[in-house]
Structures are given as C-alpha cells and as structure tokens.
Design a protein around this motif. Structure first.
Motif, PDB file in Angstrom:
ATOM      1  N   SER B  47       0.831  -1.211   0.000  1.00  0.00           N
ATOM      2  CA  SER B  47       0.000   0.000   0.000  1.00  0.00           C
ATOM      3  C   SER B  47       0.861   1.255   0.000  1.00  0.00           C
ATOM      4  O   SER B  47       0.546   2.232  -0.683  1.00  0.00           O
ATOM      5  CB  SER B  47      -0.905   0.020   1.232  1.00  0.00           C
ATOM      6  OG  SER B  47      -1.776  -1.077   1.189  1.00  0.00           O
ATOM      7  N   GLN B  87      -7.208   0.422  -0.428  1.00  0.00           N
ATOM      8  CA  GLN B  87      -7.444  -0.854   0.236  1.00  0.00           C
ATOM      9  C   GLN B  87      -8.673  -0.774   1.133  1.00  0.00           C
ATOM     10  O   GLN B  87      -9.495  -1.680   1.155  1.00  0.00           O
ATOM     11  CB  GLN B  87      -6.199  -1.190   1.069  1.00  0.00           C
ATOM     12  CG  GLN B  87      -6.300  -2.501   1.796  1.00  0.00           C
ATOM     13  CD  GLN B  87      -4.985  -2.860   2.468  1.00  0.00           C
ATOM     14  OE1 GLN B  87      -3.983  -2.175   2.312  1.00  0.00           O
ATOM     15  NE2 GLN B  87      -4.991  -3.935   3.204  1.00  0.00           N
ATOM     16  N   ASP B 163      -5.620  -1.435  -4.906  1.00  0.00           N
ATOM     17  CA  ASP B 163      -4.917  -1.931  -3.725  1.00  0.00           C
ATOM     18  C   ASP B 163      -5.767  -2.980  -3.024  1.00  0.00           C
ATOM     19  O   ASP B 163      -6.770  -2.655  -2.389  1.00  0.00           O
ATOM     20  CB  ASP B 163      -4.604  -0.758  -2.783  1.00  0.00           C
ATOM     21  CG  ASP B 163      -3.597  -1.137  -1.718  1.00  0.00           C
ATOM     22  OD1 ASP B 163      -3.176  -2.313  -1.686  1.00  0.00           O
ATOM     23  OD2 ASP B 163      -3.227  -0.249  -0.926  1.00  0.00           O
ATOM     24  N   GLU B 164      -5.361  -4.222  -3.144  1.00  0.00           N
ATOM     25  CA  GLU B 164      -6.098  -5.362  -2.582  1.00  0.00           C
ATOM     26  C   GLU B 164      -7.593  -5.220  -2.811  1.00  0.00           C
ATOM     27  O   GLU B 164      -8.375  -5.182  -1.862  1.00  0.00           O
ATOM     28  CB  GLU B 164      -5.787  -5.502  -1.094  1.00  0.00           C
ATOM     29  CG  GLU B 164      -4.310  -5.732  -0.879  1.00  0.00           C
ATOM     30  CD  GLU B 164      -3.985  -6.437   0.431  1.00  0.00           C
ATOM     31  OE1 GLU B 164      -4.877  -7.099   0.987  1.00  0.00           O
ATOM     32  OE2 GLU B 164      -2.837  -6.346   0.855  1.00  0.00           O
TER      33      GLU B 164
END
Ligand SMILES: Nc1ncnc2c1ncn2[C@@H]1O[C@H](COP(=O)(O)OP(=O)(O)O)[C@@H](O)[C@H]1O
Ligand SMILES: [Mg+2]
Lengths: 378, 315
Positions: B47, B87, B163-164
């Motif tokens: 991140s 995220q 992000d994820e």
C-alpha cells in the motif's frame, strides 16, 4: 475556472446531501442557536423599563434638557418629577416615589462648551438591589451611547459626559456583571453562533473524511485542496448565515430586540470573520484524526474567544495583563462590530479599524491553515 | 501515454516512517497495457508503494515517472490520467450508488452526455442496475468493491491502481472482479494491482514480489516458477503434521520443506527416489503418510523459495 467552480459545486452538493441524511446532526445544527439565545436571553432577561426618575436640573440649558430627553427616549426611564431643589428630590427618593435622582450641576453646559468633562450625579434607591443595579447600568450605557452621538456634530471634539452613579448597593450578579441587558446579548450570541457553526462543524466535516478514509479517494482526483475545503465550508457558511437569521428573528419576536443598523453591512463584514473561522476550523482539522478530537479541540479554541471577547465577562473588568491579551482574540472585534451595527447603527466610519484587524486575522490564519493543510494532505 | 513503453518506471523508491523503512529502494517497471501484480504478505509495503505512485504519499527518496509524468513535479497533471481504489473502502457510505457516481464524475470533470454514458456503463459493469438508489453502506462487500472500481474509472484513465481490491470479498465476487479487470485490460488500460492471494497472482501478466519493503523478484508467473523452483516438488499428507515437518528438514535428499494447510511441500533433488524413500523415512519415526504426489510448483512455492534465496530478513 468553470471546471474549478463545477468541482466546488459538486462538493457542496454532496455535503448538503450528507448533512440532510444525518437527521440528528441537522436538527442540532439548526436548533442550537435559537436554544442558546433563549437560554442566554433568559439568564440576562432582567430588563426593567419605566424606572421612575426625579431630575434636578440646576443648569436649565438646552444641553441638559437634551440629555434628559435622551434618557427618556431610551425607554428605560420616565420622569416622575422635575425638582428645583435636591432636598425635594431626596424626599421623593426616601418615600419610594422615584428610584433615581439625577442631579445636573449648574456648570454642565458650560463645561461641555469648553470641551471639559461634565459630571452628573445619580442617586439610586438601593432598597431593591436588582432595580438599583439595572438603573445604574442603564445610565452608564445610555450616557456612553450619547457620548458617541454628541462627539461628532457641530460642537466639535471633546464632548464627553460621564455619569458617576453613586450606587450604595454592592451585590453584583455573577452571570451578568455588567448588567448587560438582552439587547446586548442578542448581537453577541449572533457572533458566537456563527463561530460555532464555522469552526467546529467545518473541522468535523473535514476530519470525517480523514477518519473514514474517503479523503484518499479525493486526493487522487483532480480537485485541488482549496476547492475541496471551500466546497466543504460553503454549506457551513450558509448554515452560519441561516443561524444568524434565526437568532435575529428570535431576538426580534421573543425579546423584542431589533437591529438598528444595516443588514448588508452586517453580512459583508461577517465575511471577514468567516475567513478567520474557516482558518481555525482548517487548522483544527489538520491536527485531529477523529471527529471527536476535532470537536473537542474546536470547542477548546472557542473558549478563550468566549471568555476574552467580552461575550461573558466585560473586558473592562479584567486584570490589565489579560485586557492587553484580548487584542489577539478575533471574536472580540467581531462582537464590537456586530454590537455597533446592531445597537448604534454604526457604519463604516466607526467600524473600519475593527474590520481591518479582522481582515488581517483572516488572511494570516487562512493562509497558514491552507499551507499546513496542503502539506499534510501529501 | 500511447507512445509510452512503461506506464510506471521508478527507481530507488523509498519511504521511511519515523525510523522504519516501509519501502526500501525499490525499482519498478510496468509495461503499458499489462496487468501487473504486486504481490506480498501483509505489511510488506504494497500500500505504501501504491500510495506513493498515486501521489497520495510523498516518497522519502526515489525518482521516475508514472503515466509518463514525473513522480515529483507532475503529480497534479497525473491525477486526471489515473484511477485508484484504496485498500480501505473509501466511497461515501451515506450517499447512494448513483450519488457516489455523480459526485466522482463531477470531481473528475466528466460532464454532459459523456457522464451519462460513463455512469450507465459503470452501473452495467458493476451489475448495479436497479440499485442506483440504494445507500452505499447497505451494499454487500462484493458490490461495494465493484462500485468503487466503477467510480475509479469514470474518467477512463489509461492507468489503474488497485490496492487489494478483493480482500474481504466472497470467492464468487472475487472471480467476477477479476473478469472486470480483464475487461479493462482488453480495452488497453494498464492495471497495477496488489494482492496477497497467490491464486489471483496467476491472472497477472507480470508480477513483482515484495517482502519486508524490498522487491525480491520480478517476472511472469511462469518465469518465477521455473527460475526459482528448479527442483522437483512433492506434496505429502502426513499425520501428525509438525513432527513430520521437523523430521523432513533433516532427511537426506530434502532441500526444503514448507507447510501448506494440512500438507507439506517438499523440495527434493530426485523426485522418483524421494517418493519411495520419504514415506519409509517417516514411517520409521511413527508418522503415517497417506498420500505422496509429485506436483507442479505453485506461485506460493516459488515465493517461499525466492524469500529463502533472497536472504531478506522478516521484520
Ligand atoms: N502512516 C504510517 N506510519 C507508520 N508506519 C506505517 C504507516 N503506513 C504504513 N506503515 C508501516 O509500513 C509497513 C508497510 O505497510 P503497508 O504498505 O500498508 O503494507 P501492505 O499494504 O503491504 O500490507 C507496515 O509495517 C506498516 O505498519
Ligand atoms: Mg496494504
């Protein structure tokens, strides 16, 4: 430019939707000011009118008659007797027929003419301490108001009238030591309400985006920091003005306090104070990580403003060191401006110096805050 | 950006928090048009890296370009050319689906007929048609992630950072999400996606593995497997597990052992020999082996091997 405007508009639109979804907050934001006014208003609603006055005018000049007329026009006093001698007047006071005996010395107009301080003595019946205090406070206030009025016209500078009310009573009431009536509270509450909605609410609204992580998504869009902050602040500026209006209406219809001066001057000078408030809100938001922190810190910043602006305690009764410190309290200048417009129909000529100070405050605080905010965002 | 070879090209990218080096001099090159996977365990620095690339976080050191824009000087210009999904879910939960789309279209300068077209497209892609007026907080995780993706690409950015995007989402929604990524990639969008799911990494054209703030390997999934797992791999199901794990570390011909759920992956020099020897070896120690198979190394095996070979310490 239009792109910038459109982005700001979108933030404003979004903010209003979010505000309207948060019913509790919305209600609080709109009701608080009026509730505050009513509470404060009743605390100070000691207004007493038609106080019986005996006048003993040894001068018998146009100036002295003018002065007495002025007292009567304030609405707080009525002339119960015109006496030729002080003993006569004192008898009336003893019998409780009048509450105040006002003695105008023979050299009153002469002194004014020569630009000296004219003294008037006031004897106040202390049997009802409440009335005594109020009467003496009114005399003081009205005299000051009059001094402002008589200083400028044809008779040239130097006209000052000072009353020495010889009040025999001592008790002072803690919540309202200067005995400011509700007339003085309404404009002050107006100021505090505006400050609250701007500092605390703007700070909370910005920190909420940090707390929830939505700021991350904002940062990657082309919107600039200044546009975002402005978009977040505009709804609260609008709310601040609405609240001012509500307080004015409540003041008018509940307490019968009407504004003497110009609405447009009030609104435009308020913008100067709004700048300061936004800067403070922005600063609070940069150092807070949660809405709760922002709220506490915002309230904390309000405190010195409430204490040292003359809102709660009169500045003149503070220790001298503190009196000097009050020059850095922005609310002080704004309250002076609003009271001036509200009570004395003051215009630009009387208010320009306070306005300039506020402008300076606004520019400095807002610049500093934007700088810190922009740095922090990255 | 059309004549650009690398959508991301950075060198020495570093971020230090207080005295903690979260990202440590990493070099990244992402070829335009690819799905680039950034793989690593929690806390590896994924991140932090992505936030530096998007201009949210200032790097401590490093240089290079993102989308052809200089990392330091042109981050403002980059903003209208990239999409980002953080995220943590970061749309407004107290706005409806439609309001979120309208708002982000507004701040991304998407107006008029283009806005109508893009919002319709996003609703369609995310499968949210008919749910326009649902409050975002009432959506299930999978729908939210798709809406977030929709909002991130309203302005048709050629470069997308995710992000994820599938953490905390059910397997079906995860698959659906990867279909959306594939669709965007087909339209020429460069997708930079972080994940700690190995199975997702297999969908990527190229991968970079990050561990403890350092990039320890780069390449396509096939390359990583063939280059870093040169030996044969056996999968054993022993009982009990932990004594078997300890014993195998000392066994002859065994190069490495790793635990995968209730099974062990054993790297050996000679697969056929070991397939016979190891059950006996364990049997002598009272361990029952119910199953032995030779398997193709997975990315996870590659990752374990790479980390062992790299010598980077866990932190
Ligand atoms: N703002 C921050 N301040 C201090 N440490 C941080 C901050 N952000 C991340 N870290 C640390 O940096 C490391 C990498 O974090 P991160 O990039 O979020 O990892 P990943 O996304 O790979 O899980 C973690 O150990 C984390 O604790
Ligand atoms: Mg992460």
């Amino acid at each position: 430019m239009t792109a910038s405007l459109s982005r700001i508009t979108h933030v404003v639109w979004k903010e209003f939707i979010q505000l309207s979804r948060d019913r509790r907050m919305f209600g609080l934001v709109l009701l608080m000011p009026v509730i505050e006014l009513i509470i404060f208003g009743y605390v100070v609603a000691t207004d007493i009118t038609n106080i019986a006055l005996a006048v003993c005018d040894y001068d018998r000049s146009a100036s002295s008659r003018n002065y007495v007329d002025h007292l009567v026009h304030s609405g707080y006093f009525r002339i119960a007797a015109q006496c030729h001698h002080i003993t006569e007047a004192n008898r009336l006071l003893d019998r409780g027929v009048v509450k105040v005996v006002l003695t105008i010395p023979p050299d009153f107009s002469e002194k004014l003419r020569r630009g000296k301080t004219a003294e008037i003595s006031a004897l106040v019946d202390g049997s009802n301490s409440n009335i005594a205090m109020i009467a003496s406070a009114y005399l003081e206030q009205i005299t000051l108001t009059r001094a402002v009025q008589v200083r400028f016209p044809d008779r040239g500078a130097g006209d000052r009238i000072v009353v020495h009310p010889r009040v025999e009573v001592e008790p002072r009431v803690w919540f309202n030591p200067e005995l400011r009536s509700v007339r003085y509270m309404v404009p002050a509450i107006l100021c505090v309400v505006l400050m609250e909605s701007l500092v605390v609410l703007t700070a909370i609204a910005i920190v909420r985006e940090k707390e929830r992580g939505t700021i991350e998504q904002i940062i990657v869009t082309p919107i600039r920091a200044g546009e975002f902050v402005l978009g977040k602040a505009i709804p609260f500026i609008v709310i601040g003005y609405i609240n001012m209006g509500a307080v004015m209406l409540a003041g008018r219809y509940w307490f019968g306090v009407e504004m003497a001066g110009s609405m447009s001057l009030l609104l435009s000078l308020s913008l100067l104070f709004i700048m300061t408030c936004l800067g403070m809100g922005l600063l609070v938001s940069t150092v807070s990580n949660t809405q709760q922190q922002a709220s506490m810190l915002g309230q904390f910043l309000l405190l010195p403003n409430l204490f040292f602006s003359g809102f709660i305690f009169p500045i003149s009764s503070m220790p001298e060191v503190i009196q000097r410190l009050t020059v850095i309290v922005p609310l002080k200048y704004y309250i002076t401006i609003v009271r001036g417009i509200f009570l004395k129909n003051a215009g630009w000529a009387e208010l320009w110096d306070e306005s300039l100070v506020l402008l300076a405050f606004g520019v400095v605080i807002l610049t500093a805050a934007s700088f810190v905010f922009r740095k922090e965002v990255r | 950006m059309t004549d650009l070879e690398f959508a991301v090209d950075v060198r020495g990218l570093t971020r230090v928090f207080d005295h903690f080096v979260a990202v440590d001099h990493i070099d990244l090159r992402v070829r335009r048009g690819l799905v680039f996977g950034f793989l690593g365990p929690n806390g590896a620095g994924k991140s932090t890296t992505i936030r530096m690339l998007c201009g949210i976080l200032r790097p401590t050191a490093g240089s290079g370009t993102v989308g052809g824009f200089d990392l330091w000087r042109e981050s403002e210009a980059l903003k209208s050319r990239l999409g980002y999904m953080s995220q943590k879910f970061s749309l407004y939960e107290d706005l409806t689906v439609e309001e979120n789309l309208q708002f982000f279209a507004g701040v991304y300068n998407v107006h008029g007929s283009q806005r109508r077209r893009r919002i319709a497209w996003a609703l369609e892609m995310a499968g949210l048609v008919g749910r326009e007026h649902v409050l975002t907080r009432d959506l299930a995780a999978g729908w939210r992630q798709r809406l977030a993706l929709g909002c991130a690409v309203l302005h048709e950015p050629p470069l997308l950072f995710l992000d994820e995007p599938t953490s905390g989402v059910d397997p079906l929604s995860r698959r659906r999400f990867w279909e959306m990524i594939a669709e965007l990639s087909d339209r020429g969008v460069t997708v930079f996606v972080t994940t700690h799911y190995m199975d997702e990494a297999e969908h990527c054209d190229e991968l970079a593995l990050i561990y403890a703030g350092k990039v320890v390997a780069c390449g396509s999934p096939a390359q990583l497997k063939s280059e870093h797992v040169p030996h044969a791999l056996l999968e054993l199901t022993p009982s009990p597990l932990m004594p078997a794990y300890a014993a195998l570390k000392e066994a002859p011909g065994v190069l490495g052992v790793a635990i995968f759920g209730d099974r062990l992956h054993v790297t050996v020099a000679d697969a056929d020999q070991a397939k016979q020897d190891l059950p006996l070896f364990l049997g002598q120690r009272g361990i029952v082996v119910s199953k032995v198979d030779r398997i193709e190394p997975s990315l996870e095996d590659a990752f374990v091997a790479i980390i062992e070979q790299s010598g980077v310490q866990e932190r």
